[in-house]
Motif scaffolding. Structure first.
Motif, PDB file in Angstrom:
ATOM      1  N   ARG B 150       0.805  -1.219   0.000  1.00 27.71           N
ATOM      2  CA  ARG B 150       0.000   0.000   0.000  1.00 27.71           C
ATOM      3  C   ARG B 150       0.835   1.265   0.000  1.00 27.71           C
ATOM      4  N   PHE B 151       2.138   1.121   0.128  1.00 32.03           N
ATOM      5  CA  PHE B 151       3.012   2.302   0.023  1.00 32.03           C
ATOM      6  C   PHE B 151       4.397   1.875  -0.460  1.00 32.03           C
ATOM      7  N   SER B 200      -2.766   9.256 -10.271  1.00 29.61           N
ATOM      8  CA  SER B 200      -2.546  10.694 -10.107  1.00 29.61           C
ATOM      9  C   SER B 200      -1.094  10.939  -9.712  1.00 29.61           C
ATOM     10  N   GLU B 222       4.765  12.243  -5.948  1.00 33.55           N
ATOM     11  CA  GLU B 222       3.859  11.417  -5.130  1.00 33.55           C
ATOM     12  C   GLU B 222       2.814  10.819  -6.073  1.00 33.55           C
ATOM     13  N   LEU B 223       2.774   9.491  -6.141  1.00 34.80           N
ATOM     14  CA  LEU B 223       1.824   8.821  -7.023  1.00 34.80           C
ATOM     15  C   LEU B 223       0.645   8.325  -6.206  1.00 34.80           C
ATOM     16  N   GLY B 224      -0.541   8.490  -6.743  1.00 28.76           N
ATOM     17  CA  GLY B 224      -1.731   7.937  -6.111  1.00 28.76           C
ATOM     18  C   GLY B 224      -2.229   6.766  -6.943  1.00 28.76           C
ATOM     19  N   SER B 227      -6.329   1.935  -5.648  1.00 29.28           N
ATOM     20  CA  SER B 227      -6.562   1.189  -4.409  1.00 29.28           C
ATOM     21  C   SER B 227      -6.506   2.085  -3.173  1.00 29.28           C
ATOM     22  N   GLY B 228      -6.071   3.327  -3.335  1.00 29.75           N
ATOM     23  CA  GLY B 228      -5.851   4.203  -2.179  1.00 29.75           C
ATOM     24  C   GLY B 228      -4.383   4.196  -1.771  1.00 29.75           C
ATOM     25  N   GLY B 229      -3.637   3.253  -2.325  1.00 32.04           N
ATOM     26  CA  GLY B 229      -2.201   3.176  -2.055  1.00 32.04           C
ATOM     27  C   GLY B 229      -1.466   4.362  -2.678  1.00 32.04           C
ATOM     28  N   SER B 230      -0.193   4.488  -2.345  1.00 33.98           N
ATOM     29  CA  SER B 230       0.564   5.649  -2.802  1.00 33.98           C
ATOM     30  C   SER B 230       2.038   5.318  -2.881  1.00 33.98           C
ATOM     31  N   VAL B 232       6.001   7.479  -2.947  1.00 28.09           N
ATOM     32  CA  VAL B 232       6.787   8.714  -2.981  1.00 28.09           C
ATOM     33  C   VAL B 232       8.116   8.374  -3.655  1.00 28.09           C
ATOM     34  N   VAL B 252       5.701  -0.912   1.959  1.00 34.36           N
ATOM     35  CA  VAL B 252       4.903  -1.189   3.151  1.00 34.36           C
ATOM     36  C   VAL B 252       3.632  -1.906   2.700  1.00 34.36           C
ATOM     37  N   GLY B 253       3.403  -3.085   3.252  1.00 30.83           N
ATOM     38  CA  GLY B 253       2.204  -3.846   2.912  1.00 30.83           C
ATOM     39  C   GLY B 253       1.260  -3.932   4.093  1.00 30.83           C
ATOM     40  N   THR B 254       0.122  -4.585   3.870  1.00 31.71           N
ATOM     41  CA  THR B 254      -0.865  -4.710   4.947  1.00 31.71           C
ATOM     42  C   THR B 254      -0.344  -5.558   6.097  1.00 31.71           C
TER      43      THR B 254
END
Ligand SMILES: NC(=O)c1ccc[n+]([C@@H]2O[C@H](COP(=O)([O-])OP(=O)(O)OC[C@H]3O[C@@H](n4cnc5c(N)ncnc54)[C@H](O)[C@@H]3O)[C@@H](O)[C@H]2O)c1
Lengths: 169, 338
Positions: B150-151, B200, B222-224, B227-230, B232, B252-254
């Motif tokens: 997610r990041f 984005s 910064e990419l969006g 999934s809501g993930g991002s 940098v 970074v995962g869940t």
């Protein structure tokens, strides 16, 4: 997660480097806080994150864009006063015990940079039974806490709307 | 080389800095062989050809007319990619294009369409995908060890490496700006590890070395993601001291984190240059060999190109949007990838 990261001696030393211009003028801050825990990362880790950033940049205005996953992992990138690029990621991984998996802050200046592992100093203990880490050393100077509520709601609002928001910290 | 006994004949166009890495990789391979080089600087082409024991040409037309050349690696400045790429493909040669695929989204699609129409392999040199560390991270993600990503944070910060004011990298018209010149590498890694294209981009840039620079030698994108993930992505060629070399790869995962820290190779050195982390022989050496082996396999129709063409086009789309974000100071939404 009992000891505030803002009192971590490495961070205190890094702040002194910023204030004493040892790395020139601050031009970027990068912070990652990932912890084991439940709930919303912005609510759980946000106040401390803003505190860490504010103590490096000083109170400034910032234009930021945030993103958040459904379970609350939050990232933002902002352009603060004087063009300082500030990025941060905050997330929680479900489980026990409640402790930080990662806590780093990088302060980039015009003439050098400092990387602080906010979980050190520590001893690496490796035995036949496994590996663990034991933190040591007294905490550094306590930084007076300031209210981060407005900033945190601006971050949440930016993630919700997909739009950049202006705020201060 | 099970079916093809003879190595793939490769020609290199533009024998400047990065061509050296491709030539070194080719020397270490048996599935491909350097047969010709060309450069607008004909004297340089001749000199390199002599050292590499291959044929040297002063023009692309001559290189493309050489029947021994089955595939071409384009290692010329970014602004030439679209035109040279189309020219190479029209000559019926497989193409490994150095990144970025083109300077515009339309340009990237034009080159891709040419390859598809002619059923030729078109790979783009997103070489970071082939490093030991990048592959190790992807394997951890695929194994589910850190849950759903997610990041992603990617940092590749260094001091000044470019030549004088006339260098093409410093001219946004010629290089596309830092997002296209180096940013595409980070965008490609981030999207690959996240397992989805970005939707984005919001960028912050600085002219760290000099206000007179037209490119942002310090760039944070910064990419969006849907999934809501991002992600940098931070890339710099403006750090002080100039010897700075800082690399960080974090996913970074869940369920946890995979991080390749600055000193991950475990060799710290205190020298007159200060404290530095030294790379270990072998950790990066195989990157270009792997990239070329994947390209040869695609040219032989034994495998798909890596990265997929849609990913290379996506990297251009994001980088173009990143430059727009820098100009406009706002978040730019990206349409669906090709
Ligand atoms: N994958 C990577 O990690 C990586 C690293 C560096 C550069 N690159 C890419 O490789 C390409 C080349 O970069 P470089 O640093 O080697 O540049 P460079 O300036 O060192 O070399 C470019 C060479 O191309 C020649 N050239 C220019 N126009 C030409 C033309 N029309 N026909 C034939 N030759 C021509 C020049 O004379 C020069 O010798 C760029 O697209 C760059 O983005 C990729």
């Amino acid at each position: 997660m009992t000891v505030p990261l803002t009192t971590q001696p490495g961070f205190t030393r890094a702040l002194a480097a910023v204030r004493g211009a040892e790395i020139g003028l601050l031009r970027a801050v990068a912070l990652d806080l990932v912890a084991v825990g439940e709930g919303d990362a912005l609510r759980e880790l946000g106040p401390e994150a803003i505190e860490l950033i504010r103590s490096a940049t000083g109170p400034v205005s910032v234009e930021l864009q945030a993103h958040a996953t459904a379970d609350g992992a939050t990232t933002f990138l902002g352009r603060a006063s004087h063009g300082i690029a500030v990025s941060a990621h905050l997330s929680l991984v479900a489980g026990e015990p409640r402790e930080y998996l990662r806590a780093t802050i990088r302060l980039v200046g015009t003439h050098g940079s400092v990387l602080v592992d906010l979980l050190r100093p520590l001893l690496d203990v490796r035995t036949a039974a496994g590996a663990r880490q034991v933190r040591f050393g007294p905490p550094g100077t306590q930084i007076p806490a300031a209210d981060a509520a407005d900033t945190l709601s601006a971050i949440a609002e930016s993630a919700r709307s997909g739009r950049a928001k202006s705020t201060t910290w | 080389m099970t079916e093809h006994e003879s190595p793939l004949g490769v020609g290199i166009v533009g024998v400047g800095g990065i061509a050296l890495s491709h030539m070194a990789a080719l020397r270490a391979m048996t599935s491909a062989q350097l047969v010709a080089v060309c450069d607008v600087d004909a004297a340089r082409a001749t000199e390199v050809a002599h050292l590499q024991r291959c044929t040297g040409y002063g023009s692309l037309e001559e290189l493309l007319a050489d029947d021994e050349v089955e595939a071409v690696i384009v290692c010329t400045p970014n602004m030439t990619h679209e035109q040279l790429g189309v020219q190479v493909l029209r000559a019926g040669k497989h193409l490994l294009m150095e990144k970025p695929l083109a300077l515009t989204s339309d340009g990237a699609r034009t080159v891709a369409a040419e390859a598809t129409a002619r059923d030729l392999a078109l790979a783009v040199g997103h070489s970071h995908r082939f490093s030991d560390q990048s592959l190790a991270i992807r394997e951890l993600i695929d194994a589910g060890d850190i849950g759903t990503p997610r990041f992603v944070r990617i940092v590749m910060n260094g001091g000044w490496i470019w030549p004088g004011w006339q260098a093409w990298m410093l001219n946004p018209e010629l290089s596309g700006g830092h997002s296209l010149h180096n940013g595409v590498h980070l965008v490609d890694l981030a999207s690959w590890w996240m397992g989805e294209p970005a939707t984005s981009v919001f960028s912050v840039g600085q002219h760290a070395t000099s206000e007179a620079l037209e490119i942002h030698d310090y760039l944070v994108m910064e990419l969006g993601f849907a999934s809501g993930g991002s992600a940098v992505c931070e890339i710099s060629r403006g750090e002080r001291p100039r010897s700075t070399g800082y690399l960080e790869l974090t996913v970074v995962g869940t369920d946890g984190i995979a991080a390749r820290t600055w000193d991950a190779e475990g060799v710290l050195a205190w020298t007159d240059a200060g404290l530095t982390a030294w790379s270990v022989t072998g950790s990066a050496d195989r990157t270009f060999v792997r990239e070329l082996e994947a390209f040869v396999a695609a040219a032989r129709r034994e495998a798909d190109v890596v990265p997929p063409l849609s990913a290379a086009i996506h990297a251009v789309d994001i980088a173009v949007a990143s430059e727009e974000s820098l100009r406009a100071g706002r978040t730019i939404e990206i349409g669906a990838p090709a």
